[in-house]
Motif scaffolding. Structure first.
Motif, PDB file in Angstrom:
ATOM      1  N   SER A   7       0.768  -1.236  -0.087  1.00 35.16           N
ATOM      2  CA  SER A   7      -0.017  -0.025   0.068  1.00 35.16           C
ATOM      3  C   SER A   7       0.817   1.131  -0.192  1.00 35.16           C
ATOM      4  O   SER A   7       0.346   2.234  -0.280  1.00 35.16           O
ATOM      5  CB  SER A   7      -0.971  -0.190   1.232  1.00 35.16           C
ATOM      6  N   GLY A   8       1.992   1.241   0.252  1.00 36.68           N
ATOM      7  CA  GLY A   8       3.030   2.331   0.184  1.00 36.68           C
ATOM      8  C   GLY A   8       2.665   3.112   1.564  1.00 36.68           C
ATOM      9  O   GLY A   8       3.354   4.016   1.538  1.00 36.68           O
ATOM     10  N   LYS A   9       1.934   2.630   2.806  1.00 33.07           N
ATOM     11  CA  LYS A   9       2.093   3.032   3.848  1.00 33.07           C
ATOM     12  C   LYS A   9       2.652   2.250   5.166  1.00 33.07           C
ATOM     13  O   LYS A   9       2.667   1.113   5.013  1.00 33.07           O
ATOM     14  CB  LYS A   9       0.355   3.365   3.998  1.00 33.07           C
ATOM     15  N   PRO A  17      -6.095  -5.631  10.663  1.00 38.91           N
ATOM     16  CA  PRO A  17      -6.613  -6.898  10.322  1.00 38.91           C
ATOM     17  C   PRO A  17      -5.649  -7.599   9.133  1.00 38.91           C
ATOM     18  O   PRO A  17      -5.514  -8.959   9.512  1.00 38.91           O
ATOM     19  CB  PRO A  17      -7.797  -6.587   9.468  1.00 38.91           C
ATOM     20  N   TRP A  18      -4.757  -7.022   8.525  1.00 43.68           N
ATOM     21  CA  TRP A  18      -3.808  -7.918   7.833  1.00 43.68           C
ATOM     22  C   TRP A  18      -2.685  -8.513   8.575  1.00 43.68           C
ATOM     23  O   TRP A  18      -2.240  -9.479   8.085  1.00 43.68           O
ATOM     24  CB  TRP A  18      -3.274  -6.888   6.722  1.00 43.68           C
ATOM     25  N   HIS A  19      -2.524  -7.859   9.807  1.00 43.33           N
ATOM     26  CA  HIS A  19      -1.481  -8.379  10.652  1.00 43.33           C
ATOM     27  C   HIS A  19      -1.992  -9.775  11.242  1.00 43.33           C
ATOM     28  O   HIS A  19      -1.416 -10.791  11.473  1.00 43.33           O
ATOM     29  CB  HIS A  19      -1.057  -7.476  11.784  1.00 43.33           C
ATOM     30  N   ASP A  20      -3.338  -9.655  11.550  1.00 44.84           N
ATOM     31  CA  ASP A  20      -4.102 -10.682  12.052  1.00 44.84           C
ATOM     32  C   ASP A  20      -4.160 -11.966  10.935  1.00 44.84           C
ATOM     33  O   ASP A  20      -4.150 -13.024  11.419  1.00 44.84           O
ATOM     34  CB  ASP A  20      -5.456 -10.700  12.522  1.00 44.84           C
ATOM     35  N   LYS A  34     -16.279  -5.463   6.847  1.00 42.26           N
ATOM     36  CA  LYS A  34     -15.608  -4.174   6.708  1.00 42.26           C
ATOM     37  C   LYS A  34     -14.048  -4.365   6.734  1.00 42.26           C
ATOM     38  O   LYS A  34     -13.271  -3.709   6.092  1.00 42.26           O
ATOM     39  CB  LYS A  34     -15.980  -3.387   7.997  1.00 42.26           C
ATOM     40  N   GLN A  35     -13.626  -5.409   7.561  1.00 40.16           N
ATOM     41  CA  GLN A  35     -12.132  -5.752   7.803  1.00 40.16           C
ATOM     42  C   GLN A  35     -11.644  -6.336   6.607  1.00 40.16           C
ATOM     43  O   GLN A  35     -10.783  -6.009   6.137  1.00 40.16           O
ATOM     44  CB  GLN A  35     -12.156  -6.669   8.909  1.00 40.16           C
ATOM     45  N   GLN A  36     -12.457  -7.267   5.909  1.00 36.40           N
ATOM     46  CA  GLN A  36     -12.199  -7.942   4.606  1.00 36.40           C
ATOM     47  C   GLN A  36     -11.886  -6.705   3.697  1.00 36.40           C
ATOM     48  O   GLN A  36     -10.949  -6.658   2.944  1.00 36.40           O
ATOM     49  CB  GLN A  36     -13.185  -8.790   4.051  1.00 36.40           C
ATOM     50  N   GLU A  37     -12.773  -5.497   3.416  1.00 36.11           N
ATOM     51  CA  GLU A  37     -12.571  -4.669   2.548  1.00 36.11           C
ATOM     52  C   GLU A  37     -11.232  -3.808   2.797  1.00 36.11           C
ATOM     53  O   GLU A  37     -10.405  -3.342   2.026  1.00 36.11           O
ATOM     54  CB  GLU A  37     -13.705  -3.601   2.604  1.00 36.11           C
ATOM     55  N   ALA A  38     -10.947  -3.824   4.200  1.00 38.24           N
ATOM     56  CA  ALA A  38      -9.796  -3.043   4.689  1.00 38.24           C
ATOM     57  C   ALA A  38      -8.695  -3.877   4.087  1.00 38.24           C
ATOM     58  O   ALA A  38      -7.429  -3.269   3.701  1.00 38.24           O
ATOM     59  CB  ALA A  38      -9.710  -2.842   6.051  1.00 38.24           C
ATOM     60  N   ILE A  39      -8.659  -5.100   4.315  1.00 37.82           N
ATOM     61  CA  ILE A  39      -7.313  -5.811   3.617  1.00 37.82           C
ATOM     62  C   ILE A  39      -7.240  -5.816   2.297  1.00 37.82           C
ATOM     63  O   ILE A  39      -6.094  -5.717   1.889  1.00 37.82           O
ATOM     64  CB  ILE A  39      -7.639  -7.385   4.138  1.00 37.82           C
ATOM     65  N   VAL A  40      -8.357  -5.847   1.465  1.00 31.73           N
ATOM     66  CA  VAL A  40      -8.426  -5.852   0.084  1.00 31.73           C
ATOM     67  C   VAL A  40      -7.606  -4.601  -0.434  1.00 31.73           C
ATOM     68  O   VAL A  40      -6.592  -4.491  -1.187  1.00 31.73           O
ATOM     69  CB  VAL A  40      -9.588  -6.167  -0.494  1.00 31.73           C
ATOM     70  N   ARG A  41      -7.990  -3.478   0.269  1.00 36.27           N
ATOM     71  CA  ARG A  41      -7.475  -2.202  -0.094  1.00 36.27           C
ATOM     72  C   ARG A  41      -6.059  -2.141   0.242  1.00 36.27           C
ATOM     73  O   ARG A  41      -5.385  -1.535  -0.495  1.00 36.27           O
ATOM     74  CB  ARG A  41      -8.327  -0.835   0.482  1.00 36.27           C
ATOM     75  N   HIS A  42      -5.448  -2.570   1.163  1.00 32.45           N
ATOM     76  CA  HIS A  42      -4.225  -2.621   1.797  1.00 32.45           C
ATOM     77  C   HIS A  42      -3.205  -3.192   0.649  1.00 32.45           C
ATOM     78  O   HIS A  42      -2.307  -2.683   0.428  1.00 32.45           O
ATOM     79  CB  HIS A  42      -4.036  -3.333   3.130  1.00 32.45           C
TER      80      HIS A  42
END
Length: 262
Positions: A7-9, A17-20, A34-42
Motif C-alpha cells: 500500500s506504500g503506507k 486486520p492484515w497483521h491478524d 468491513k475488515q475484509q474490505e480494509a485488507i483488500v484495499r491494503h
C-alpha cells in the motif's frame, strides 16, 4: 521477489486486520465485511504494480484493466487460501497468485491473431534454418531475405515472438517461486511433472553464454528492467535487449529440439 508494504503506507498497529491474517490469528472467512474490505484495499496496489510490469512486455491490444481484473481474482483467491503455517509471508504468496491469475487470463485471451501467429512460426523456422546453416544467430535482414517478408513484418513478428517467450518464462518463474506448495499436496503427478520441467529448463539455461545467463538472472530473478540491467552489466539498453532476445530464442529452440519429441 516480493513487494513489501504494497500500500506504500507504514502500518505500525499490530491490531490491523492484515497483521491478524498474516500471523494466522484470524482466518479470512472470520473477518467482518468491513475488515475484509480494509485488507483488500491494503494489498490492492500490488495488483497494479504487477499488471504494469507484465503489460510492458505485451502488445498494445492487451488492456491493463484486463490484467488488473484477473489479478484481483488472484488476490481474492490468495486471501481465501492463505495458510500461515507454511511459513510464507502473505506478500510473497499473494504475488504468486496474482501473477498466476494474470498469466492464466493471457492464455485464455489468445492474444495472437491468426496472421501474427503464422508470422511467428515462419520466423521461428527461418531462424532455425539460418542458424543451422551459418552457425550464428539469424539477423532481421537474413530473415527478410529468407522469408520474403518486409522489414516491418519481420519486426512485428519478432516482437510478438519475444512477447510470447517472455510470458512463457514469466509463467515458468511464477511456478518456480510458488514451488510444490503452489501445486497442492494432493497433486503428485503435477508436482513431478513440474520438477521435471524445472530440471530441463535449468539445464538449458546453463548452456547459455555467461552474459545471456546474467541477463536472464537479472531480468527474471531480480526483476530488474532493461535500463537497470544495462547499468548493472555496464552495457547499453540495446545490447541488453539483444542478449535478452537471443537467450529466449535459444531456450525456446533448445527445449523444442531436445524435449518436445519425447
Amino acid at each position: 521477489m516480493a513487494i513489501l508494504n504494497s500500500s506504500g503506507k507504514s502500518s505500525s498497529s499490530k491490531s490491523d486486520p492484515w497483521h491478524d491474517l498474516e500471523s494466522g490469528r484470524v482466518a479470512w472467512a472470520d473477518f467482518s465485511p468491513k475488515q475484509q474490505e480494509a485488507i483488500v484495499r491494503h494489498f490492492a496496489p500490488k495488483i497494479r504494480i504487477l499488471a504494469l510490469r507484465l503489460k510492458a512486455k505485451l502488445p498494445q491490444s492487451v488492456e491493463l484493466s484486463e490484467l488488473m481484473s484477473a489479478g484481483s481474482l488472484g488476490l481474492l483467491d490468495a486471501l481465501k487460501k492463505f495458510d500461515p503455517t507454511l511459513g510464507i509471508k502473505f506478500d510473497t504468496y499473494s504475488e504468486n497468485r496474482i501473477k498466476g491469475a494474470m498469466l492464466d487470463e493471457l492464455r485464455r485471451m489468445d492474444w495472437f491473431s491468426r496472421g501474427l501467429r503464422h508470422k511467428v512460426k515462419t520466423i521461428e523456422e527461418a531462424s532455425r534454418q539460418i542458424e543451422h546453416k551459418t552457425g550464428r544467430q539469424a539477423t532481421a535482414r537474413q530473415i527478410e531475405k529468407h522469408t520474403g517478408m518486409s522489414a516491418k513484418e519481420v519486426q512485428q513478428g519478432m516482437e510478438a515472438l519475444q512477447n510470447q517467450l517472455c510470458i512463457s518464462l514469466d509463467n515458468f518463474q511464477e511456478n518456480l517461486v510458488g514451488g510444490k506448495n503452489a501445486l497442492g499436496e494432493n497433486e503428485p503427478y503435477q508436482s513431478a511433472a513440474f520438477q521435471e520441467m524445472v530440471d530441463k529448463v535449468a539445464l538449458l539455461i546453463e548452456e547459455l553464454t555467461p552474459r545471456e545467463k546474467l541477463v536472464i538472472s537479472l531480468y527474471y530473478g531480480e526483476e530488474l528492467n532493461m535500463k537497470e540491467t544495462a547499468e548493472v552489466m555496464d552495457i547499453t539498453e540495446g545490447r541488453v535487449s539483444q542478449l535478452h532476445s537471443q537467450a529466449l530464442l535459444k531456450l525456446r529452440a533448445k527445449y523444442r529440439d531436445r524435449f518436445d519429441a519425447e
